[in-house]
Scaffold this active site. Structure first.
Site, PDB file in Angstrom:
ATOM      1  N   SER A 134      64.027 -11.002  39.003  1.00  0.00           N
ATOM      2  CA  SER A 134      62.581 -11.179  38.551  1.00  0.00           C
ATOM      3  C   SER A 134      62.341 -11.732  37.050  1.00  0.00           C
ATOM      4  O   SER A 134      61.101 -12.206  36.937  1.00  0.00           O
ATOM      5  CB  SER A 134      61.961  -9.720  38.585  1.00  0.00           C
ATOM      6  OG  SER A 134      62.660  -8.765  37.924  1.00  0.00           O
ATOM      7  N   GLY A 136      64.805 -13.749  35.253  1.00  0.00           N
ATOM      8  CA  GLY A 136      65.406 -14.928  34.918  1.00  0.00           C
ATOM      9  C   GLY A 136      66.338 -15.183  36.079  1.00  0.00           C
ATOM     10  O   GLY A 136      66.445 -15.002  37.034  1.00  0.00           O
ATOM     11  N   GLN A 137      67.089 -16.108  35.778  1.00  0.00           N
ATOM     12  CA  GLN A 137      68.277 -16.581  36.752  1.00  0.00           C
ATOM     13  C   GLN A 137      69.489 -17.183  36.149  1.00  0.00           C
ATOM     14  O   GLN A 137      69.380 -17.134  34.836  1.00  0.00           O
ATOM     15  CB  GLN A 137      67.480 -17.886  37.587  1.00  0.00           C
ATOM     16  CG  GLN A 137      67.357 -19.007  36.852  1.00  0.00           C
ATOM     17  CD  GLN A 137      66.654 -20.156  37.641  1.00  0.00           C
ATOM     18  OE1 GLN A 137      65.781 -20.006  38.710  1.00  0.00           O
ATOM     19  NE2 GLN A 137      66.760 -21.393  37.330  1.00  0.00           N
ATOM     20  N   VAL A 138      70.622 -17.211  36.949  1.00  0.00           N
ATOM     21  CA  VAL A 138      71.841 -17.360  36.371  1.00  0.00           C
ATOM     22  C   VAL A 138      72.637 -18.677  36.932  1.00  0.00           C
ATOM     23  O   VAL A 138      72.402 -19.255  37.901  1.00  0.00           O
ATOM     24  CB  VAL A 138      72.761 -16.159  36.804  1.00  0.00           C
ATOM     25  CG1 VAL A 138      74.039 -16.361  36.411  1.00  0.00           C
ATOM     26  CG2 VAL A 138      72.052 -14.855  36.455  1.00  0.00           C
ATOM     27  N   LYS A 152      72.711 -16.880  31.586  1.00  0.00           N
ATOM     28  CA  LYS A 152      71.572 -16.211  32.217  1.00  0.00           C
ATOM     29  C   LYS A 152      70.291 -16.688  31.237  1.00  0.00           C
ATOM     30  O   LYS A 152      70.243 -16.591  30.170  1.00  0.00           O
ATOM     31  CB  LYS A 152      71.523 -14.805  32.125  1.00  0.00           C
ATOM     32  CG  LYS A 152      70.465 -13.838  32.477  1.00  0.00           C
ATOM     33  CD  LYS A 152      70.814 -12.449  32.472  1.00  0.00           C
ATOM     34  CE  LYS A 152      69.617 -11.491  32.867  1.00  0.00           C
ATOM     35  NZ  LYS A 152      70.221 -10.006  32.818  1.00  0.00           N
ATOM     36  N   ASP A 287      69.754   0.260  37.063  1.00  0.00           N
ATOM     37  CA  ASP A 287      69.383  -0.538  38.035  1.00  0.00           C
ATOM     38  C   ASP A 287      70.756  -1.044  38.810  1.00  0.00           C
ATOM     39  O   ASP A 287      71.061  -2.221  38.981  1.00  0.00           O
ATOM     40  CB  ASP A 287      68.596  -1.698  37.681  1.00  0.00           C
ATOM     41  CG  ASP A 287      67.961  -2.370  39.044  1.00  0.00           C
ATOM     42  OD1 ASP A 287      68.050  -1.545  39.872  1.00  0.00           O
ATOM     43  OD2 ASP A 287      67.577  -3.717  38.832  1.00  0.00           O
TER      44      ASP A 287
END
Length: 558
Positions: A134, A136-138, A152, A287
């Site tokens: 939700s 960011g992205q890797v 990231k 989480d």
């Protein structure tokens, strides 16, 4: 020549430049959710079909509203005290339905943040992300030194979006707290404040890097826990570079079995690591979903994400320690008292029903897996206790419960017959060697040694059963509790019956009056028929309520 078009901006991206449009969109969505919850409770009478349909609508709406509300939805997926079960289950889907953003934007952010072209920073960089979340992205990459890393990258416009959204949500929460009296019971102002504080820390990747280093230090002496190395030179507030540590997804039971790893051992390792985080360190990953944890090919547990971390204050940690060991010792009075101290149970004039339920649950399910059918013998007490609503979840416990419930779901994927307390025994045994110190660690060691002493001097099961039976007979619990439940059910049914009778009389009288007036005064007759119709709607509602009450009572009696 084929031409590719840029992906269509999502709803939340189009609203970044217009706070007013964002305010209207969020407010309308909140109003719809409130209306749907009211409609399902009052008109649809808790219909599972309606709830499932509304829950899917909520998931789609949160995805459209963007990252802030995806994170809110993910947290609400553990709050069965705030939302119906159907909503809670549907919100669990948000973890796997987050779209990625364009890699050219990711590269632009990396170059802007680190101050160099991409080829200067990394020898290799895979433009296709290996994961999207939700916030960011890797992407996989390789440094010029040859080390494999993951990069990231934060979503564009995220900080601006959070500032706008939390200002809008804050106004809505304060308005609800003033207008809706029951909202104060759930302490929604404190929940909003704590959530916004943790989420604002999560979008700071420098803070995440510091969290990872602290977490690695806490597990420095644990060879079976792996925390990837952080590269500070390639890390800023919006870009985080860490060591690439591949592994099998933590809930992939078949994958673990295929390489000869026992899923039960991974369960024990995961449970014990979380008990250490919560009860010993007071610093935990809030989480622990399957995307944030993996298992290496040599059976080690890998932790990846350190953005959403939370701390447990020493006084709260001591209460959790006391509760944990009270459950192990099956000391019902101590369990209830610590639950009250932590704010999880509202103190009542008569705590006997709560103690009865807690006692039965602790006695039956502390040493074996929970079976739903086993609740049949205590459902009368469950019915009565939960209708009084003595249970609640204060804001400071939200992320602890979120972590435990998420971890429980992962553990059940690995071993459907797992038991939390049985998996925790290696952790308890390891505590006996801890020297007594000040603070939470000293309390933890003291409780562990007390528990081991209790196990050595524990009375036999027959003696224990006789003592509990004597206590219940002395309190008159076996008779008084059942009678009070039966009387309460009868009074509620009588109240619904009288209400239905009253509405029937009003509706019939108004209809008769309207028929009489219809001969002379048309206006008066219309008014009378309107009253009859309104009273008729209330009559239908009361009859439905009476039918539902009969249905519930039959379920309890069977």
């Amino acid at each position: 020549m084929l031409q590719t078009t840029a992906p269509k901006p999502l709803r939340w991206q189009r609203q970044l430049s217009s706070p007013l449009a964002r305010q209207v969109d969020i407010s309308v969505s909140a109003a719809k959710l409130t209306f749907y919850l009211w409609w399902d409770r009052q008109i649809a009478r808790q219909s599972a079909h309606h709830r499932n349909r509304r829950a899917q609508w909520l998931v789609g709406t949160l995805l459209d509203l963007g990252p802030t509300f995806i994170k809110i939805g993910q947290s609400l997926s553990t709050r069965a005290d705030l939302l119906p079960l159907e909503y809670v289950k549907a919100l669990g889907q948000l973890q796997d339905r987050v779209p990625e953003f364009d890699s050219s934007q990711a590269i632009a952010i990396i170059e802007s943040e680190l101050g160099y072209p991409l080829h200067v920073l990394y020898r290799e960089f895979d433009s296709t992300p290996i994961a999207a979340a939700s916030l960011g992205q890797v992407h996989r990459a390789r440094l010029h030194t040859g080390e494999e890393v993951v990069v990231k990258v934060q979503r564009p416009g995220l900080e601006q979006l959070f500032a706008m959204d939390f200002q809008i949500v804050g106004r809505l929460v304060r308005w609800i707290d003033r207008i809706v009296p029951t909202a104060r019971h759930y302490d929604i102002l404190a929940i909003h404040e704590e959530f916004s504080e943790i989420l604002n820390r999560e979008i700071d990747y420098v803070q995440e890097a510091m969290n990872a280093d602290r977490f690695r230090h806490n597990f420095a002496d644990h060879d079976l826990i792996v925390v990837p190395k952080i590269y500070p030179k390639y890390t800023t507030k919006r870009v985080l570079t860490m060591e690439y540590v591949p592994g099998i997804k933590v809930n992939d039971r078949q994958g673990l079995l295929a390489i000869g790893i026992d899923p039960r051992e991974i369960n024990h390792l995961g449970i014990c690591s979380y008990l250490k985080q919560l009860l010993q360190d007071g610093f935990f990953q809030a989480d622990p979903h399957p995307g944030n944890m993996a298992v290496s090919h040599d059976g080690k547990l890998i932790f990846y994400d350190f953005g959403m971390m939370a701390e447990v204050q020493p006084i709260n940690r001591n209460q959790m320690v006391q509760t944990f060991f009270a459950v192990l010792k099956k000391d019902t009075d101590q369990v209830v008292q610590t639950l009250v101290d932590m704010g999880l149970v509202e103190p009542m004039a008569d705590m006997t029903p709560v103690k009865r339920i807690v006692g039965v649950l602790v006695e039956r399910f502390a040493d074996k897996p929970v079976e739903i059918q086993a609740f049949k013998s205590v459902r009368n007490e469950l019915y009565a206790v939960f209708e009084q609503q003595p249970f609640r979840l204060p804001a400071r416990m939200t992320f602890i419960i979120k972590a435990l419930t998420t971890l429980d779901g992962v553990a059940r994927d690995l071993d459907p017959n797992y038991n939390l307390l049985a998996a925790a025994k290696p952790f308890v045994k390891s505590l006996a060697t801890i020297p007594a110190k000040q603070g939470g660690l000293g309390e933890l060691a003291r409780q562990a040694k007390g528990y081991l002493a209790y196990r050595m001097t524990k009375p036999n099961p027959t003696q224990t059963a006789i003592e509990r039976l004597e206590a219940r007979l002395e309190q008159g619990e076996l008779q008084i509790q059942v009678r009070s439940i039966e009387q309460e059910r009868a009074l509620k049914k009588l109240n619904l019956s009288l209400r239905a009778l009253l509405y029937a009389c009003i509706s019939g009288f108004a209809a008769l009056t309207g028929a009489i007036l219809l001969v002379g005064k048309v206006g008066g007759s219309v008014f009378a028929f309107a009253i009859a119709a309104i009273a008729g709607l209330f009559l239908v509602k009361a009859l439905i309520g009476l039918k539902m009450r009969d249905h519930i009572d039959r379920m309890i009696d069977n």
